[in-house]
Design an enzyme around this catalytic site. Structure first.
Site, PDB file in Angstrom:
ATOM      1  N   ARG A 103      31.313  19.118  41.378  1.00  0.00           N
ATOM      2  CA  ARG A 103      32.293  19.286  40.322  1.00  0.00           C
ATOM      3  C   ARG A 103      33.418  20.161  40.839  1.00  0.00           C
ATOM      4  O   ARG A 103      33.176  21.289  41.268  1.00  0.00           O
ATOM      5  CB  ARG A 103      31.606  19.942  39.126  1.00  0.00           C
ATOM      6  CG  ARG A 103      32.255  19.622  37.824  1.00  0.00           C
ATOM      7  CD  ARG A 103      31.435  20.143  36.687  1.00  0.00           C
ATOM      8  NE  ARG A 103      31.441  21.586  36.609  1.00  0.00           N
ATOM      9  CZ  ARG A 103      31.216  22.272  35.500  1.00  0.00           C
ATOM     10  NH1 ARG A 103      30.928  21.640  34.390  1.00  0.00           N
ATOM     11  NH2 ARG A 103      31.219  23.584  35.485  1.00  0.00           N
ATOM     12  N   THR A 107      39.220  21.593  38.113  1.00  0.00           N
ATOM     13  CA  THR A 107      39.389  20.566  37.066  1.00  0.00           C
ATOM     14  C   THR A 107      38.100  20.246  36.325  1.00  0.00           C
ATOM     15  O   THR A 107      38.136  19.602  35.276  1.00  0.00           O
ATOM     16  CB  THR A 107      39.891  19.251  37.690  1.00  0.00           C
ATOM     17  OG1 THR A 107      38.868  18.772  38.588  1.00  0.00           O
ATOM     18  CG2 THR A 107      41.187  19.464  38.461  1.00  0.00           C
ATOM     19  N   ASP A 199      24.028  28.186  37.617  1.00  0.00           N
ATOM     20  CA  ASP A 199      24.278  27.027  38.479  1.00  0.00           C
ATOM     21  C   ASP A 199      22.938  26.553  39.055  1.00  0.00           C
ATOM     22  O   ASP A 199      22.341  27.231  39.902  1.00  0.00           O
ATOM     23  CB  ASP A 199      25.251  27.420  39.598  1.00  0.00           C
ATOM     24  CG  ASP A 199      25.652  26.216  40.448  1.00  0.00           C
ATOM     25  OD1 ASP A 199      26.849  26.048  40.691  1.00  0.00           O
ATOM     26  OD2 ASP A 199      24.761  25.450  40.888  1.00  0.00           O
ATOM     27  N   ASP A 202      22.690  26.188  42.984  1.00  0.00           N
ATOM     28  CA  ASP A 202      22.651  27.476  43.693  1.00  0.00           C
ATOM     29  C   ASP A 202      21.324  28.197  43.470  1.00  0.00           C
ATOM     30  O   ASP A 202      20.767  28.802  44.387  1.00  0.00           O
ATOM     31  CB  ASP A 202      23.807  28.372  43.244  1.00  0.00           C
ATOM     32  CG  ASP A 202      25.120  27.974  43.912  1.00  0.00           C
ATOM     33  OD1 ASP A 202      25.077  27.353  44.996  1.00  0.00           O
ATOM     34  OD2 ASP A 202      26.188  28.269  43.341  1.00  0.00           O
TER      35      ASP A 202
HETATM   36  C1  PRP Z   1      26.502  20.679  38.754  1.00  0.00           C
HETATM   37  C2  PRP Z   1      25.276  19.985  38.161  1.00  0.00           C
HETATM   38  C3  PRP Z   1      25.815  18.635  37.785  1.00  0.00           C
HETATM   39  C4  PRP Z   1      27.214  18.942  37.360  1.00  0.00           C
HETATM   40  C5  PRP Z   1      27.254  19.052  35.857  1.00  0.00           C
HETATM   41  O1  PRP Z   1      26.654  20.260  40.064  1.00  0.00           O
HETATM   42  O2  PRP Z   1      24.179  19.914  39.022  1.00  0.00           O
HETATM   43  O3  PRP Z   1      25.811  17.696  38.851  1.00  0.00           O
HETATM   44  O4  PRP Z   1      27.576  20.200  37.958  1.00  0.00           O
HETATM   45  O5  PRP Z   1      28.547  19.197  35.418  1.00  0.00           O
HETATM   46  P1  PRP Z   1      29.335  18.084  34.618  1.00  0.00           P
HETATM   47  O6  PRP Z   1      28.402  17.532  33.579  1.00  0.00           O
HETATM   48  O7  PRP Z   1      30.479  18.856  34.018  1.00  0.00           O
HETATM   49  O8  PRP Z   1      29.791  17.039  35.578  1.00  0.00           O
HETATM   50  P2  PRP Z   1      27.594  21.037  41.099  1.00  0.00           P
HETATM   51  O9  PRP Z   1      28.995  20.506  41.048  1.00  0.00           O
HETATM   52  O10 PRP Z   1      27.465  22.518  40.891  1.00  0.00           O
HETATM   53  O11 PRP Z   1      27.017  20.585  42.497  1.00  0.00           O
HETATM   54  P3  PRP Z   1      25.626  20.941  43.189  1.00  0.00           P
HETATM   55  O12 PRP Z   1      24.588  20.069  42.541  1.00  0.00           O
HETATM   56  O13 PRP Z   1      25.876  20.591  44.611  1.00  0.00           O
HETATM   57  O14 PRP Z   1      25.339  22.399  42.995  1.00  0.00           O
END
Ligand code: PRP
Length: 212
Positions: A103, A107, A199, A202
């Site tokens: 994400r 944005t 998160d 993480d």
């Molecule tokens: C987080 C989570 C989802 C997403 C949720 O991933 O694991 O994939 O954000 O957000 P959304 O519903 O607003 O799209 P992240 O971008 O932190 O990546 P990661 O899994 O690599 O930590």
């Protein structure tokens, strides 16, 4: 909310509270994700098709049942990886396809960085795995990819989801069932789920900024 199945079980409530707790270390966090994934998978598979199978017990012959029809589990990298093994233990013949998305911090929109979904022979049932559904953008994109592949029955397994994210997701994919351990009420200005769990990626992989 239609097509939203929230776990209503003492084990889910218990394990979810440990998962949410900010002092829960990564090793324990992974265990909690694993336990909750199994509870979600049990619920999300309760109507899968079965066919008869001959079984010989130590005492006699009988007709048992076995799963029929192809299933695919599709984790969204990275955090979705934590749900793969527990779901695969329950669905050992499932295909596993990975989708890489992160994400964008500015944005909050999903950015795809890996996809190897095939273009032929779609699975009959596809399970998208991601512990978090915040704005719903990542899951929206993943479900769209499974539908392009031709999967007729797509389901989402997520540990924690924000109500507004589910609503936005269902505005685009009203037919898709969402299985969650908890629906939280809010997204904060940074689009983090509140109360949430922080998160998930993480915490799962011990990559919190203050550990680096
Ligand atoms: C987080 C989570 C989802 C997403 C949720 O991933 O694991 O994939 O954000 O957000 P959304 O519903 O607003 O799209 P992240 O971008 O932190 O990546 P990661 O899994 O690599 O930590």
């Amino acid at each position: 909310m239609q097509h939203v199945y929230e776990l209503d079980h003492p084990l889910a409530a218990h394990h979810l509270s440990i998962l949410r707790d900010s002092v829960t270390p990564s090793a324990q966090f992974r265990i909690q994700v694993r336990l909750l994934s199994m509870l979600l998978a049990v619920k999300a598979t309760e109507d899968l098709d079965l066919e008869p199978v001959a079984v010989t017990t130590p005492l006699t012959r009988m007709e048992g049942k076995k799963l029929t029809g192809t299933t695919a589990i599709v984790p969204i990298l990275r955090a979705g990886l934590g749900l793969v093994e527990p779901v695969l233990e329950l669905l050992p013949d499932a295909q596993v396809w990975h989708l890489g998305m992160y994400r964008d911090e500015a944005t909050a929109m999903p950015v795809e960085y890996y996809s190897k979904l095939p273009t032929i022979n779609p699975a009959k049932v596809g399970f998208v795995l991601d512990p978090m559904l915040a704005t719903g953008g990542s899951v929206r994109a993943a479900v769209a990819a499974l539908k392009r592949w031709g999967v007729p029955d797509v389901r989402v397994l997520s540990v924690i989801a924000a109500r507004e994210g589910i609503e936005r997701f269902h505005a685009e994919h009203p037919d898709v069932r969402v299985y969650v351990a908890a629906v939280d009420e809010e997204l904060n200005p940074h689009k983090f789920i509140v109360p949430g769990l922080g998160d998930a990626g993480d915490r799962m992989f011990n990559t919190l900024p203050w550990n680096a």
